[in-house]
Scaffold this active site. Structure first.
Site, PDB file in Angstrom:
ATOM      1  N   PRO A  94       0.824  -1.214   0.000  1.00 20.55           N
ATOM      2  CA  PRO A  94       0.000   0.000   0.000  1.00 20.55           C
ATOM      3  C   PRO A  94       0.854   1.259   0.000  1.00 20.55           C
ATOM      4  CG  PRO A  94      -0.386  -1.310   2.008  1.00 20.55           C
ATOM      5  CD  PRO A  94       0.636  -2.019   1.199  1.00 20.55           C
ATOM      6  N   GLU A 121       1.878  -7.958   8.041  1.00 24.19           N
ATOM      7  CA  GLU A 121       2.147  -6.513   7.941  1.00 24.19           C
ATOM      8  C   GLU A 121       3.093  -6.216   6.790  1.00 24.19           C
ATOM      9  OE1 GLU A 121      -0.542  -6.446  10.305  1.00 24.19           O
ATOM     10  OE2 GLU A 121       0.305  -4.460   9.887  1.00 24.19           O
ATOM     11  N   ARG A 163      -2.231  -8.411 -21.129  1.00 19.71           N
ATOM     12  CA  ARG A 163      -3.063  -8.071 -22.302  1.00 19.71           C
ATOM     13  C   ARG A 163      -2.344  -7.133 -23.260  1.00 19.71           C
ATOM     14  NH1 ARG A 163      -5.391  -3.196 -22.102  1.00 19.71           N
ATOM     15  NH2 ARG A 163      -7.172  -3.746 -23.421  1.00 19.71           N
ATOM     16  N   ASP A 178      -7.027   2.074 -25.591  1.00 15.76           N
ATOM     17  CA  ASP A 178      -7.252   2.014 -24.140  1.00 15.76           C
ATOM     18  C   ASP A 178      -7.343   3.407 -23.530  1.00 15.76           C
ATOM     19  OD1 ASP A 178      -5.150  -0.828 -23.200  1.00 15.76           O
ATOM     20  OD2 ASP A 178      -7.207  -0.679 -23.926  1.00 15.76           O
TER      21      ASP A 178
END
Ligand code: JD8
Length: 274
Positions: A94, A121, A163, A178
């Protein structure tokens, strides 16, 4: 492209057997190898975690186990032990730099990616320091929300990168269209899409799309992309390369922004809430 994934939940990656990624593997475009981290533990309990130095909640993943695993997996991937062949190591966290389409395009140019999704963690930070001196190590985040581990992030990244590999997407749909991809639609959200029947539960398909007038249809789709981008991701419009805007684009944007600011002005305090 070779992709190695080391995890305590290798079964988490079963989705990479199906659909586009499954076909890419069948065609040998993607060579995905899954590794159980606990295979490098030495104790009866196959321990991969321990209490955090300095105290605090939760457990931290042990550096020595990750070190053994990463060394072994890198050695496995080096043809004839050629130690100059090294993967790019990607650590989902994160606290990483944002994973974006631009980063996906960058990774898609790599011959070998090594993913180290963690749990608890996270991984003892000395592991990233150790390999940062030997490999290119990227700590990346897929978004500003907290997951329970890195596996879901690896699924997202492998699909976004996979992809883009030549031969994975049928020629029908090209990645140049895209959203977020470099080019005319860069930083614009996709507009609305429709298919048969022309009327569904009283809802009609926009007339222009049935006109067969490709120029007008392309124009309408671009206007709708502006409308949706202004509505849902106005900050992206600020990133638009003005060089990619023609006079009509500017008029549409001015009109949309004037209307949006008008709506905001007319909106009462209760409306501002939502
Ligand atoms: C890796 C452990 C859980 C995170 C204590 C909850 C990415 N965009 C993202 N959100 N969350 C992650 C992510 C979460 C992870 C791990 C990635 C390894 N956790 C930890 C710190 C707080 N628990 C992520 N990419």
């Amino acid at each position: 492209m070779r992709v190695d994934i080391i995890s305590i939940f290798p079964e988490y990656f079963a989705p990479l057997d199906v659909s586009l990624m499954g076909k890419a593997r069948d065609r040998g475009i993607l060579d995905i190898r899954l590794h159980q981290l606990r295979d490098w533990t030495r104790d009866i309990h196959k321990t991969v975690d321990d209490t955090p130095y300095g105290g605090g909640p939760g457990m931290v993943m042990k550096p020595d186990i990750w070190g053994e695993a990463i060394d072994a997996v890198v050695a496995q991937g080096q043809p004839e032990g050629d130690v100059s062949v090294l993967p790019r190591m990607i650590v989902p966290t994160p606290s990483g730099r944002p994973f974006t389409q631009e980063v996906a395009l960058d990774y898609a140019r790599e011959p070998w990616l090594l993913f180290t999704p963690a749990r608890y963690e996270g991984i003892d930070s000395r592991v990233m320091a150790e390999y940062g001196s030997r490999l290119r190590v990227d700590e990346v985040s897929i978004g500003d929300y907290v997951l329970a581990g890195g596996e879901a992030a690896v699924l997202v990244i492998v699909e976004a990168v996979g992809r883009l590999l030549p031969g994975v997407l049928g020629n029908a749909c090209s990645v140049s269209d895209d959203s977020f991809a470099p080019g005319a639609m860069a930083n614009l959200l996709e507009g609305p899409v429709y298919t048969k029947p022309p009327v569904w539960r009283g809802h009609e398909v926009p007339e222009i799309l049935l006109s067969g007038h490709h120029g007008k249809i392309a124009r309408w789709r671009r206007d709708e992309a502006f409308r949706r981008t202004l509505d849902k991701r106005p900050e992206l419009l600020a990133r638009l390369d003005s060089g990619t805007l023609d006079a009509h684009d500017r008029r549409v944007l001015e009109e949309l922004e004037r209307k949006a600011s008008g709506d905001a002005f007319r909106a009462g305090p209760e409306d501002m809430a939502n």
